[in-house]
Scaffold this motif. Structure first.
Motif, PDB file in Angstrom:
ATOM      1  N   LYS A  45     -27.270 -74.383  93.097  1.00 28.06           N
ATOM      2  CA  LYS A  45     -27.097 -73.713  94.386  1.00 28.06           C
ATOM      3  C   LYS A  45     -28.081 -72.554  94.540  1.00 28.06           C
ATOM      4  CE  LYS A  45     -23.575 -71.312  97.134  1.00 28.06           C
ATOM      5  NZ  LYS A  45     -22.152 -70.864  97.151  1.00 28.06           N
ATOM      6  N   VAL A  46     -28.210 -71.736  93.494  1.00 29.28           N
ATOM      7  CA  VAL A  46     -29.119 -70.589  93.548  1.00 29.28           C
ATOM      8  C   VAL A  46     -30.565 -71.046  93.673  1.00 29.28           C
ATOM      9  CG1 VAL A  46     -29.989 -68.588  92.291  1.00 29.28           C
ATOM     10  CG2 VAL A  46     -27.548 -69.106  92.244  1.00 29.28           C
ATOM     11  N   ALA A  47     -30.945 -72.063  92.909  1.00 30.66           N
ATOM     12  CA  ALA A  47     -32.323 -72.559  92.937  1.00 30.66           C
ATOM     13  C   ALA A  47     -32.688 -73.100  94.319  1.00 30.66           C
ATOM     14  CB  ALA A  47     -32.514 -73.631  91.873  1.00 30.66           C
ATOM     15  N   ILE A  48     -31.765 -73.826  94.923  1.00 27.86           N
ATOM     16  CA  ILE A  48     -32.015 -74.361  96.260  1.00 27.86           C
ATOM     17  C   ILE A  48     -32.149 -73.228  97.279  1.00 27.86           C
ATOM     18  CG2 ILE A  48     -30.975 -75.673  98.154  1.00 27.86           C
ATOM     19  CD1 ILE A  48     -29.771 -77.550  96.075  1.00 27.86           C
ATOM     20  N   SER A  49     -31.310 -72.231  97.144  1.00 29.94           N
ATOM     21  CA  SER A  49     -31.358 -71.104  98.087  1.00 29.94           C
ATOM     22  C   SER A  49     -32.673 -70.337  98.007  1.00 29.94           C
ATOM     23  CB  SER A  49     -30.184 -70.153  97.830  1.00 29.94           C
ATOM     24  OG  SER A  49     -30.360 -69.434  96.619  1.00 29.94           O
ATOM     25  N   GLU A  50     -33.343 -70.423  96.853  1.00 32.24           N
ATOM     26  CA  GLU A  50     -34.624 -69.738  96.676  1.00 32.24           C
ATOM     27  C   GLU A  50     -35.812 -70.639  97.022  1.00 32.24           C
ATOM     28  OE1 GLU A  50     -35.149 -66.665  96.193  1.00 32.24           O
ATOM     29  OE2 GLU A  50     -33.078 -66.053  95.809  1.00 32.24           O
ATOM     30  N   GLY A  51     -35.527 -71.835  97.516  1.00 33.20           N
ATOM     31  CA  GLY A  51     -36.588 -72.701  98.000  1.00 33.20           C
ATOM     32  C   GLY A  51     -37.157 -73.684  96.997  1.00 33.20           C
ATOM     33  N   ALA A  52     -36.531 -73.819  95.835  1.00 36.83           N
ATOM     34  CA  ALA A  52     -37.038 -74.750  94.828  1.00 36.83           C
ATOM     35  C   ALA A  52     -36.585 -76.181  95.115  1.00 36.83           C
ATOM     36  CB  ALA A  52     -36.560 -74.338  93.438  1.00 36.83           C
ATOM     37  N   THR A  53     -37.368 -77.132  94.657  1.00 35.89           N
ATOM     38  CA  THR A  53     -36.930 -78.523  94.618  1.00 35.89           C
ATOM     39  C   THR A  53     -36.038 -78.668  93.396  1.00 35.89           C
ATOM     40  OG1 THR A  53     -38.986 -79.314  95.618  1.00 35.89           O
ATOM     41  CG2 THR A  53     -37.676 -80.923  94.382  1.00 35.89           C
ATOM     42  N   VAL A  54     -34.834 -79.195  93.561  1.00 39.02           N
ATOM     43  CA  VAL A  54     -33.900 -79.317  92.438  1.00 39.02           C
ATOM     44  C   VAL A  54     -33.632 -80.784  92.136  1.00 39.02           C
ATOM     45  CG1 VAL A  54     -31.611 -78.775  91.539  1.00 39.02           C
ATOM     46  CG2 VAL A  54     -32.819 -77.097  92.959  1.00 39.02           C
ATOM     47  N   LEU A  55     -33.848 -81.161  90.888  1.00 37.16           N
ATOM     48  CA  LEU A  55     -33.558 -82.509  90.423  1.00 37.16           C
ATOM     49  C   LEU A  55     -32.414 -82.437  89.417  1.00 37.16           C
ATOM     50  CD1 LEU A  55     -37.221 -83.698  89.669  1.00 37.16           C
ATOM     51  CD2 LEU A  55     -35.974 -83.874  91.838  1.00 37.16           C
ATOM     52  N   ASP A  56     -31.462 -83.329  89.530  1.00 38.35           N
ATOM     53  CA  ASP A  56     -30.351 -83.369  88.586  1.00 38.35           C
ATOM     54  C   ASP A  56     -30.682 -84.291  87.418  1.00 38.35           C
ATOM     55  OD1 ASP A  56     -28.431 -81.668  89.901  1.00 38.35           O
ATOM     56  OD2 ASP A  56     -28.174 -83.242  91.398  1.00 38.35           O
ATOM     57  N   GLU A  57     -30.506 -83.781  86.212  1.00 44.13           N
ATOM     58  CA  GLU A  57     -30.658 -84.586  84.996  1.00 44.13           C
ATOM     59  C   GLU A  57     -29.393 -84.403  84.168  1.00 44.13           C
ATOM     60  OE1 GLU A  57     -30.878 -86.904  82.528  1.00 44.13           O
ATOM     61  OE2 GLU A  57     -32.819 -87.019  83.558  1.00 44.13           O
ATOM     62  N   PRO A  58     -28.465 -85.370  84.237  1.00 42.85           N
ATOM     63  CA  PRO A  58     -27.188 -85.226  83.536  1.00 42.85           C
ATOM     64  C   PRO A  58     -27.282 -85.286  82.017  1.00 42.85           C
ATOM     65  CG  PRO A  58     -27.363 -87.396  84.548  1.00 42.85           C
ATOM     66  CD  PRO A  58     -28.523 -86.596  85.049  1.00 42.85           C
ATOM     67  N   LYS A  59     -28.342 -85.928  81.484  1.00 44.19           N
ATOM     68  CA  LYS A  59     -28.493 -86.000  80.034  1.00 44.19           C
ATOM     69  C   LYS A  59     -29.081 -84.693  79.526  1.00 44.19           C
ATOM     70  CE  LYS A  59     -29.182 -91.013  79.780  1.00 44.19           C
ATOM     71  NZ  LYS A  59     -30.093 -92.101  79.344  1.00 44.19           N
ATOM     72  N   ARG A  60     -28.328 -84.019  78.667  1.00 47.37           N
ATOM     73  CA  ARG A  60     -28.747 -82.716  78.173  1.00 47.37           C
ATOM     74  C   ARG A  60     -29.952 -82.837  77.251  1.00 47.37           C
ATOM     75  NH1 ARG A  60     -24.891 -78.887  77.261  1.00 47.37           N
ATOM     76  NH2 ARG A  60     -26.564 -77.802  76.136  1.00 47.37           N
ATOM     77  N   GLY A  61     -30.816 -81.831  77.303  1.00 48.23           N
ATOM     78  CA  GLY A  61     -31.969 -81.794  76.415  1.00 48.23           C
ATOM     79  C   GLY A  61     -33.173 -81.209  77.119  1.00 48.23           C
ATOM     80  N   TYR A  62     -33.854 -80.265  76.473  1.00 45.94           N
ATOM     81  CA  TYR A  62     -35.009 -79.612  77.079  1.00 45.94           C
ATOM     82  C   TYR A  62     -36.093 -80.632  77.424  1.00 45.94           C
ATOM     83  CZ  TYR A  62     -38.752 -76.242  77.827  1.00 45.94           C
ATOM     84  OH  TYR A  62     -39.770 -75.509  78.392  1.00 45.94           O
ATOM     85  N   GLY A  63     -36.437 -81.472  76.463  1.00 50.79           N
ATOM     86  CA  GLY A  63     -37.443 -82.487  76.707  1.00 50.79           C
ATOM     87  C   GLY A  63     -37.005 -83.488  77.751  1.00 50.79           C
ATOM     88  N   GLN A  64     -35.735 -83.824  77.733  1.00 47.26           N
ATOM     89  CA  GLN A  64     -35.193 -84.756  78.722  1.00 47.26           C
ATOM     90  C   GLN A  64     -35.405 -84.213  80.126  1.00 47.26           C
ATOM     91  OE1 GLN A  64     -33.423 -87.777  77.878  1.00 47.26           O
ATOM     92  NE2 GLN A  64     -33.651 -88.228  80.053  1.00 47.26           N
ATOM     93  N   ALA A  65     -35.162 -82.923  80.304  1.00 47.69           N
ATOM     94  CA  ALA A  65     -35.345 -82.293  81.613  1.00 47.69           C
ATOM     95  C   ALA A  65     -36.823 -82.286  82.014  1.00 47.69           C
ATOM     96  CB  ALA A  65     -34.791 -80.874  81.579  1.00 47.69           C
ATOM     97  N   CYS A  66     -37.695 -81.974  81.066  1.00 45.57           N
ATOM     98  CA  CYS A  66     -39.135 -81.965  81.365  1.00 45.57           C
ATOM     99  C   CYS A  66     -39.631 -83.352  81.755  1.00 45.57           C
ATOM    100  CB  CYS A  66     -39.915 -81.449  80.160  1.00 45.57           C
ATOM    101  SG  CYS A  66     -39.661 -79.696  79.793  1.00 45.57           S
ATOM    102  N   LEU A  67     -39.152 -84.373  81.064  1.00 38.85           N
ATOM    103  CA  LEU A  67     -39.535 -85.746  81.392  1.00 38.85           C
ATOM    104  C   LEU A  67     -39.095 -86.132  82.797  1.00 38.85           C
ATOM    105  CD1 LEU A  67     -38.712 -87.466  77.974  1.00 38.85           C
ATOM    106  CD2 LEU A  67     -40.991 -87.189  78.986  1.00 38.85           C
ATOM    107  N   LYS A  68     -37.942 -85.627  83.216  1.00 43.02           N
ATOM    108  CA  LYS A  68     -37.454 -85.872  84.573  1.00 43.02           C
ATOM    109  C   LYS A  68     -38.436 -85.296  85.590  1.00 43.02           C
ATOM    110  CE  LYS A  68     -34.025 -86.859  87.560  1.00 43.02           C
ATOM    111  NZ  LYS A  68     -33.247 -88.112  87.634  1.00 43.02           N
ATOM    112  N   GLY A  69     -38.916 -84.104  85.334  1.00 44.69           N
ATOM    113  CA  GLY A  69     -39.869 -83.481  86.234  1.00 44.69           C
ATOM    114  C   GLY A  69     -41.181 -84.235  86.301  1.00 44.69           C
ATOM    115  N   ILE A  70     -41.641 -84.727  85.161  1.00 46.74           N
ATOM    116  CA  ILE A  70     -42.893 -85.483  85.116  1.00 46.74           C
ATOM    117  C   ILE A  70     -42.777 -86.778  85.912  1.00 46.74           C
ATOM    118  CG2 ILE A  70     -44.453 -86.771  83.598  1.00 46.74           C
ATOM    119  CD1 ILE A  70     -43.889 -84.621  81.456  1.00 46.74           C
TER     120      ILE A  70
END
Length: 228
Positions: A45-70
């Motif tokens: 909610k906060v990220a969207i309010s600040e104008g960011a594109t928000v992608l949901d990645e339910p699988k936890r993990g730093y690399g997992q999140a980065c791969l989602k962005g890529i």
């Protein structure tokens, strides 16, 4: 100016993510992408309010999140030229982003690491286990691969096409290590610039606990030898 995208993995960072987004220099960044990594607070909610594109990645993990962005950036048109990775806990100084991309734009570097070791870290910002682990890991990389790094910090910039050629796979703690080793093996032009570092907002999910620190250390060392 090149097309620059920022990827920010975020898990329960509602108190910090807004500050991070606000401090990113919008005059040179085309898109800010926050990966909501299964947060159970108002990070999204906060990220969207600040104008960011928000992608949901339910699988936890730093690399997992980065791969989602890529994966998201692969389908973007026009194509992104430079990707900047940074944490969502406000420990990095987003205003220093221009320092990271400058060597890429002006000197045709492929990747630039923001080195907390070369910069100034606020007292207590880096825990003893982080300092020791970072020193051990960079020493092993130098001895095994012949490449000298001073830090494995998450604040980094890389050209998008070379990033894709690295074929990143790690889904958690070994992400930054894997990227730096693969960059060295593929002989990318890599440099470091000093960046400052401050105490994060909230408690770290990794270095803030003994279990997290041990798991991260184990995974980083495993990644170093796995990439041989």
């Amino acid at each position: 100016m090149p097309d620059i995208a920022v990827i920010i993995p975020a898990y329960n960072e509602e108190k910090a993510i807004g500050k991070v987004i606000k401090e990113i220099p919008k005059d040179i960044v085309n898109e800010i992408i926050v990966i909501n990594n299964n947060s159970n607070d108002d990070t999204k909610k906060v990220a969207i309010s600040e104008g960011a594109t928000v992608l949901d990645e339910p699988k936890r993990g730093y690399g997992q999140a980065c791969l989602k962005g890529i994966e998201y950036l692969k389908d973007k048109s026009p194509q992104t030229d430079i990707v900047v990775f940074m944490d969502g806990d406000h420990s990095d100084y987003p205003s220093e982003l221009s320092k990271l991309v400058k060597p890429i734009i002006e000197n045709d570097m492929d990747m630039v690491i923001g080195s907390r070791t070369l910069g100034k870290a606020e007292k207590g910002a880096l825990t003893p286990q982080q300092i020791f682990g970072n020193k051990l890991a960079t020493t092993l990389i130098r001895l095994i691969y012949g490449i000298r790094y001073t830090d494995l910090g998450p604040f980094r910039a890389i050209k998008f096409n070379p990033l894709l050629k690295l074929k990143m796979q790690d889904k958690n703690y070994g992400w930054t290590t894997e990227m730096q080793i693969k960059a060295a093996k593929q002989k990318l032009n890599v440099s470091e610039v000093p960046v400052n570092y401050r105490s994060r907002i909230g408690t770290s999910k990794i270095s803030g606990t003994i279990k997290g620190s041990l798991l991260a250390g184990y995974k980083i060392i495993l990644t170093i030898f796995r990439c041989l």
